[in-house]
Design an enzyme around this catalytic site. Structure first.
Site, short mmCIF file in Angstrom:
data_model
loop_
_atom_site.label_atom_id
_atom_site.label_comp_id
_atom_site.label_asym_id
_atom_site.label_seq_id
_atom_site.Cartn_x
_atom_site.Cartn_y
_atom_site.Cartn_z
N LYS A 195 0.86 -1.18 0.00
CA LYS A 195 0.00 0.00 0.00
C LYS A 195 0.90 1.23 0.00
CE LYS A 195 -1.79 2.74 2.97
NZ LYS A 195 -1.76 4.02 2.20
N GLY A 248 6.79 5.01 8.82
CA GLY A 248 5.92 6.16 8.97
C GLY A 248 5.94 6.68 10.38
N SER A 249 4.85 7.27 10.81
CA SER A 249 4.80 7.92 12.12
C SER A 249 4.67 6.92 13.25
CB SER A 249 3.62 8.90 12.17
OG SER A 249 2.40 8.19 12.23
N THR A 250 5.13 7.32 14.43
CA THR A 250 5.01 6.48 15.62
C THR A 250 3.55 6.25 15.97
OG1 THR A 250 7.15 7.26 16.44
CG2 THR A 250 5.64 6.30 18.06
N GLU A 271 9.70 1.13 11.19
CA GLU A 271 10.71 2.21 11.12
C GLU A 271 9.93 3.50 11.24
OE1 GLU A 271 12.53 5.22 9.90
OE2 GLU A 271 12.74 4.31 7.93
N CYS A 305 13.14 10.74 7.74
CA CYS A 305 12.95 10.26 9.10
C CYS A 305 14.17 10.50 9.99
CB CYS A 305 12.60 8.78 9.09
SG CYS A 305 13.74 7.77 8.11
N GLU A 402 8.53 15.42 16.32
CA GLU A 402 8.98 15.35 14.93
C GLU A 402 8.13 16.26 14.06
OE1 GLU A 402 10.35 11.89 11.87
OE2 GLU A 402 8.32 11.71 12.66
#
Length: 504
Positions: A195, A248-250, A271, A305, A402
């Protein structure tokens, strides 16, 4: 004004003619198909904020179809049953086709993601091909071990492909991220459902087309465009997916991990975000340090990142460093990513654009000093000046969260011990940088910072043979290198009795 702005797209388009968009549907079981619902969504050009085209919008039903195809390809198809060298040859052909179409692929990431066309053409797309070739070369070198067991038994291990992999990738490096996951997964013999980020689906669909041309069997590589809360959630919770890999994001990483646990307890590799520190000591070459620090945050418009968004400079060189940093910012050219003179294109979409501007306002309100930048550029598209804050305190929002944009927090320190403590004062642990000529300082600091990769006198020095990944809330698992390959393999032990052996 912090930098030069060249926002016109007309001049750049006269230099490079943007190709027509060829692929906009879903790619399932070797064919381009409409979504089950028939729904589509807009792919946006961040240079203008206007639609480039519409692409099919996948949902749970489409993920089900893609997983069914991937399961069939894995359980009954030729891909995992080929020799490693046969898989490697097809992957090599895939890499050749990527290089053959480098201009068109680079243009897709530039127009759809605001990335510099010249960088995509010189680095991202060739890097994707290089990634494929690295893992193609590893496909026939997947070995188990022979075990020396006690008593009258013999044992050995096999490394078997994990099965159907769900891959959810971000929008900042569409090419690199696609093959960071697909390279090792395909080499291992897995099948995949990918995706791509809803912001940047266009190049992923082109890769699906090239995979078919290269000879990948139907169902091995499926691409489903869609949104995280629908298509992404369906992948994370699917009972017939054996592993999920996500960058992507946490915040989203937590949701994926929870969904994986609540469904079939599939393994995940994540990651995630970062707030990476760069420590610059007094003995550093200041010109080199300024170049490294500037590019470490403003490269790819800060959408990376590992960006060193927290820069700590030892007090003895701080004022000189600041002066040179401002000069660098003033010479930085923002504008159309197809223009070869441009250093920085626009953030990928309106949501990210507005998020970055809101963080800049946070910095101002909380008392940080705006050294340079801080504003939107032009009235069309999503352009933002490179922004540098000084007088940043550790408890400020811009120092903790971030931002994922062209915003640097610049701070000073006195001692190595202070610098280490402040560098580790974060919930993240993805990367860090150290600039010094003192080997003892370099060794001590690199071993003291809790992060997955430390760059000494350089930054963003990635290589496909060098694994990287997170500590703490930056995730777990590793990308690149043979460590990444092992994430797509299961270890099976086989034990058999040895009767009447003359030795044990």
């Amino acid at each position: 004004m912090a930098s030069e702005y060249n926002g016109s797209s007309k001049a750049s388009e006269s230099v490079f003619k943007i190709p027509p968009i060829k692929f906009t549907k879903l790619f399932i079981n070797g064919k381009f198909v409409d979504s089950v619902s028939g729904k589509t969504f807009e792919a946006i050009d961040p240079r203008t904020g206007e639609a480039i085209t519409r692409v099919s919008e996948g949902d749970k039903e489409d993920i089900d179809l893609a997983v069914k195809a991937a399961r069939q390809a894995f359980d009954h198809g030729p891909w995992p049953r080929m020799s490693g060298s046969e898989r490697g040859m097809i992957m090599m052909k895939f890499a050749d086709l990527i290089e053959k179409n480098v201009e068109e692929l680079a243009a897709l990431d530039a127009i759809n993601g605001g990335k510099l066309f010249s960088h995509c053409k010189a680095m991202d797309i060739p890097g994707a091909a290089r990634n494929l070739r690295y893992y193609a070369g590893a496909a026939d070198k997947i070995h188990g071990t022979v075990l020396k067991l006690s008593k009258g038994f013999q044992g050995y291990t096999l490394r078997e492909p994990i099965g159907v992999v769900g891959s959810i990738i971000p929008w900042n490096f569409p090419a690199i991220m696609f093959f960071m996951k697909a390279g090792p997964a395909l080499a291992a013999g897995c099948s995949m459902v990918v995706k791509p980020a809803e912001q940047t689906p266009l190049s992923a669909l082109y890769y699906a087309y090239l995979a078919k041309l290269a000879g990948l069997p139907d169902g091995v590589l499926n691409v489903v465009n869609g949104f995280g809360e629908t298509a992404g959630a369906a992948i994370s919770s699917h009972m017939d997916i054996d592993k999920v890999t996500f960058t992507g994001s946490t915040e989203v990483g937590r949701k994926i991990m929870a969904a994986a646990a609540a469904s079939n307890l599939k393994p995940v590799s994540l990651e995630l975000g970062g707030k990476s520190p760069l420590l610059i000591f007094e003995d550093a070459d200041i010109d080199q340090a300024v170049n490294i620090a500037f590019n470490a945050i403003f490269y790819n418009k800060g959408e990376i990142c590992v960006a060193s968004s927290r820069v700590y400079v030892q007090e003895g060189i701080y004022q000189t460093f600041v002066k040179k940093l401002v000069e660098k910012a003033n010479a930085w050219v923002i504008g159309d990513p197809f223009d070869p003179r441009v250093n920085q294109g626009p953030p990928t979409d309106k949501k990210q654009f507005e998020k970055i501007l809101s963080y800049i306002e946070h910095g101002k309100r909380e008392g940080a000093t705006l050294l340079t930048g801080g504003k939107r550029l032009g009235s069309k598209g999503f352009y933002i000046e490179p922004t540098i804050f000084t007088d940043v305190k550790e408890d400020m929002t811009i120092a903790k969260e971030e931002i994922f944009g062209p915003v640097m927090s610049l701070m000073k320190f006195k001692t190595m011990e202070e610098a280490i403590k402040r560098a580790n004062n974060t919930t993240y642990g993805l990367a860090a940088g150290v600039i010094t000529k003192n080997l003892n300082v370099a060794n001590t600091v690199s071993r003291s910072i809790r992060a997955g990769i430390i760059w000494l006198n350089c930054y963003t020095a990635f290589d496909v043979d060098c694994p990287y990944g997170g500590y703490k809330m930056s995730g777990f698992g590793r990308e690149f290198g043979l460590d990444a390959l092992n994430q797509y393999l299961q270890i099976k032990s086989i034990v058999t009795p040895i009767h009447d052996s003359p030795w044990h």
